[in-house]
Design a protein around this motif. Structure first.
Motif, PDB file in Angstrom:
ATOM      1  N   THR A   1       0.812  -1.217   0.000  1.00 10.98           N
ATOM      2  CA  THR A   1       0.000   0.000   0.000  1.00 10.98           C
ATOM      3  C   THR A   1       0.843   1.263   0.000  1.00 10.98           C
ATOM      4  O   THR A   1       0.322   2.358  -0.172  1.00 10.98           O
ATOM      5  CB  THR A   1      -0.974   0.052   1.203  1.00 10.98           C
ATOM      6  OG1 THR A   1      -0.240  -0.028   2.412  1.00 10.98           O
ATOM      7  CG2 THR A   1      -2.000  -1.040   1.125  1.00 10.98           C
TER       8      THR A   1
ATOM      9  N   GLY B   1       0.178   3.842   3.661  1.00  7.07           N
ATOM     10  CA  GLY B   1      -0.821   2.798   3.893  1.00  7.07           C
ATOM     11  C   GLY B   1      -1.013   2.527   5.375  1.00  7.07           C
ATOM     12  O   GLY B   1      -0.157   2.848   6.204  1.00  7.07           O
TER      13      GLY B   1
ATOM     14  N   MET C   1      -4.849  -0.646   3.646  1.00  3.01           N
ATOM     15  CA  MET C   1      -5.526   0.275   2.737  1.00  3.01           C
ATOM     16  C   MET C   1      -4.615   1.471   2.459  1.00  3.01           C
ATOM     17  O   MET C   1      -3.906   1.934   3.354  1.00  3.01           O
ATOM     18  CB  MET C   1      -6.812   0.757   3.422  1.00  3.01           C
ATOM     19  CG  MET C   1      -7.608   1.756   2.627  1.00  3.01           C
ATOM     20  SD  MET C   1      -9.025   2.392   3.586  1.00  3.01           S
ATOM     21  CE  MET C   1      -9.978   0.925   3.836  1.00  3.01           C
ATOM     22  N   THR C   2      -4.652   1.944   1.225  1.00  6.67           N
ATOM     23  CA  THR C   2      -3.914   3.155   0.905  1.00  6.67           C
ATOM     24  C   THR C   2      -4.522   4.323   1.671  1.00  6.67           C
ATOM     25  O   THR C   2      -5.705   4.305   1.988  1.00  6.67           O
ATOM     26  CB  THR C   2      -3.925   3.453  -0.610  1.00  6.67           C
ATOM     27  OG1 THR C   2      -5.290   3.533  -1.046  1.00  6.67           O
ATOM     28  CG2 THR C   2      -3.195   2.392  -1.392  1.00  6.67           C
TER      29      THR C   2
END
Length: 124
Positions: A92, A96, A116-117
């Protein structure tokens, strides 16, 4: 973008990996795995089933991130607390964040974590 990172033992099957992934609810946009495990049959089968882009993560990159989970055996062998978490976080990028710590498959052969980014879910 959500990345599912995987760690697994040599004895793992595609079912092991899928079980760990399903425990997190699926929904990833891509999957990540240590570079030296990307050619494993179980991972190639999972990648084909999920039909998602694959990020191959180097050992150095995995060791460069701090993971939420700290398993001593994994630290000694891989230099990171959780292979699944490290792979997801590296894939990510620097901004992230982990959204689901590693979950272990029922047969205890595979782990999966989600990251998750940073721009995901934020208003721009």
């Amino acid at each position: 973008m959500i990345i599912a990172g995987f760690g697994f033992r040599a004895e793992a099957t595609a079912r092991s990996l899928k079980d760990a992934y399903d425990k997190l609810g699926g929904g990833a946009d891509a999957i990540a795995v240590p570079d030296d495990k990307a050619g494993a049959l179980c991972f190639k089968q999972l990648a084909a089933e999920l039909d998602l882009p694959v990020h191959r993560i180097s050992a150095d990159a995995m060791q460069s991130v701090k993971t939420q989970t700290q398993a001593q055996k994994v630290i000694e062998k891989r230099g990171t607390g959780s292979v699944a978490e490290a792979c997801a976080l590296v894939a990510t990028g620097a901004e992230g964040r982990l959204i689901a710590a590693r979950h272990i498959s029922e047969d205890r052969m595979a782990t999966c974590a989600l990251a998750m980014t940073s721009s995901e879910g934020q208003n721009t």
